[in-house]
Design a protein around this motif. Sequence first.
Motif, PDB file in Angstrom:
ATOM      1  N   ILE A  16       0.851  -1.102   0.124  1.00  0.00           N
ATOM      2  CA  ILE A  16       0.044   0.004  -0.060  1.00  0.00           C
ATOM      3  C   ILE A  16       1.043   1.196   0.089  1.00  0.00           C
ATOM      4  O   ILE A  16       1.983   1.305   0.394  1.00  0.00           O
ATOM      5  N   GLU A  17       0.284   2.494  -0.328  1.00  0.00           N
ATOM      6  CA  GLU A  17       1.068   3.639  -0.402  1.00  0.00           C
ATOM      7  C   GLU A  17       0.193   4.656   0.622  1.00  0.00           C
ATOM      8  O   GLU A  17      -1.186   4.477   0.732  1.00  0.00           O
ATOM      9  N   LYS A  60      -1.458   6.534  -6.708  1.00  0.00           N
ATOM     10  CA  LYS A  60      -1.143   5.739  -8.053  1.00  0.00           C
ATOM     11  C   LYS A  60      -2.004   4.629  -7.739  1.00  0.00           C
ATOM     12  O   LYS A  60      -2.137   3.996  -8.926  1.00  0.00           O
ATOM     13  N   ALA A  61      -2.367   4.007  -7.039  1.00  0.00           N
ATOM     14  CA  ALA A  61      -3.261   2.734  -6.990  1.00  0.00           C
ATOM     15  C   ALA A  61      -4.732   2.758  -7.479  1.00  0.00           C
ATOM     16  O   ALA A  61      -5.038   3.810  -7.665  1.00  0.00           O
ATOM     17  N   GLY A  62      -5.075   1.638  -7.893  1.00  0.00           N
ATOM     18  CA  GLY A  62      -6.427   1.661  -8.421  1.00  0.00           C
ATOM     19  C   GLY A  62      -7.501   1.632  -7.408  1.00  0.00           C
ATOM     20  O   GLY A  62      -8.656   1.907  -7.684  1.00  0.00           O
ATOM     21  N   VAL A  85     -12.768  -6.485  -3.635  1.00  0.00           N
ATOM     22  CA  VAL A  85     -12.721  -5.814  -5.078  1.00  0.00           C
ATOM     23  C   VAL A  85     -12.810  -7.107  -6.220  1.00  0.00           C
ATOM     24  O   VAL A  85     -13.185  -7.106  -6.959  1.00  0.00           O
ATOM     25  N   LYS A  86     -12.032  -8.244  -5.709  1.00  0.00           N
ATOM     26  CA  LYS A  86     -11.959  -9.136  -6.580  1.00  0.00           C
ATOM     27  C   LYS A  86     -13.436  -9.814  -6.729  1.00  0.00           C
ATOM     28  O   LYS A  86     -13.638 -10.602  -7.877  1.00  0.00           O
ATOM     29  N   LYS A  87     -14.176  -9.883  -5.866  1.00  0.00           N
ATOM     30  CA  LYS A  87     -15.478 -10.423  -5.662  1.00  0.00           C
ATOM     31  C   LYS A  87     -16.653  -9.556  -6.458  1.00  0.00           C
ATOM     32  O   LYS A  87     -17.493  -9.873  -6.749  1.00  0.00           O
ATOM     33  N   ILE A 132     -14.363   4.635 -10.088  1.00  0.00           N
ATOM     34  CA  ILE A 132     -15.818   5.016  -9.580  1.00  0.00           C
ATOM     35  C   ILE A 132     -15.700   6.403  -8.785  1.00  0.00           C
ATOM     36  O   ILE A 132     -16.570   7.248  -8.824  1.00  0.00           O
ATOM     37  N   PHE A 133     -14.704   6.697  -7.962  1.00  0.00           N
ATOM     38  CA  PHE A 133     -14.491   7.847  -7.232  1.00  0.00           C
ATOM     39  C   PHE A 133     -14.470   8.998  -8.145  1.00  0.00           C
ATOM     40  O   PHE A 133     -15.061   9.994  -7.821  1.00  0.00           O
ATOM     41  N   ILE A 134     -13.835   8.751  -9.370  1.00  0.00           N
ATOM     42  CA  ILE A 134     -13.614  10.057 -10.135  1.00  0.00           C
ATOM     43  C   ILE A 134     -15.123  10.400 -11.053  1.00  0.00           C
ATOM     44  O   ILE A 134     -15.468  11.231 -11.334  1.00  0.00           O
TER      45      ILE A 134
END
Length: 216
Positions: A16-17, A60-62, A85-87, A132-134
Motif C-alpha cells: 500500500i501507499e 497511484k493505486a487503483g 474488490v476481486k468479488k 468510481i471515485f472520479i
Amino acid sequence: MALIDYLRKNEVGELIEIIVTDGQSTDNTVGVATSAGATVVVSPNKGRSAQMNYGASFAKAGVLYFLHADSFPPAGYADKISHQVKKGYGIGCFRLQFDTAHWFLKANAWFTRFNYNAFRFGDQSLFVLKDIFIKAGGFNEKLVVMEDQEIIHRLKKYGKFKVMSHAIITSSRKYTQNGIYKMQGIFFLIYFMYQIGMPQSKLTSLYRRLIKQDKV
C-alpha cells in the motif's frame, strides 16, 4: 505516528501507499507523518472534503482507502479490501467498534453491519475504486458536515457496496467528552436537519455550538 506504523505492520500481502493530507495544521503533523514513512501533501484548501480529494489526486493505486486518523482497521485490512474488490465490489467499509466498552456505543456499532445509508459514516472508513471515485466527482467540497455520508449515495450509482464483516476500532473521545447520550442525540438532530435540507452554513453553526472538540 502510531496509525501509520500499525498500517504498515498489518498490510499483510498487499502493498500500500500511505498518503497523509494535512489541512495546513500548525502542529507537527507533517514532520511526524513524514518520519513515519508516509507521503505527506498539504491541501491548498481547508476542510475534510478538500483534503481527501487532494490526497486522492496523488494516489497511484487503483483502489482508494479513506481512513480517519483516530481509527484503526482490522489486521490484514488491505487483503480484506482486495478480496472484496476481486468479488466485484467497487465500494465498501468495515463495521464499527468503539474503543470504549459502553453498552450504548456497542448497540450503536451493532447497526453498522446493515447496508443502509443511514448507518454510513466516515469513522467506518471507505474503500472505493479510483475510477468510481472520479466518476462520482469525489467528495463534495461545499459540504463541511455530512460529507462522508453524502458521497455514499453518489458512489452507489457506479458500483456495488459491501459492508465487511470485520470491525474498525475508532475513538469514542467525542462521545466521552460531550456525554454519550447527549452526543448521540446531537448526531440524530444534525442528521435529521441534513435530511430535510438545512443549509450547510446552519448545520456547521449547529455543530460548532453543540459539540466540543469539533472538526469544523
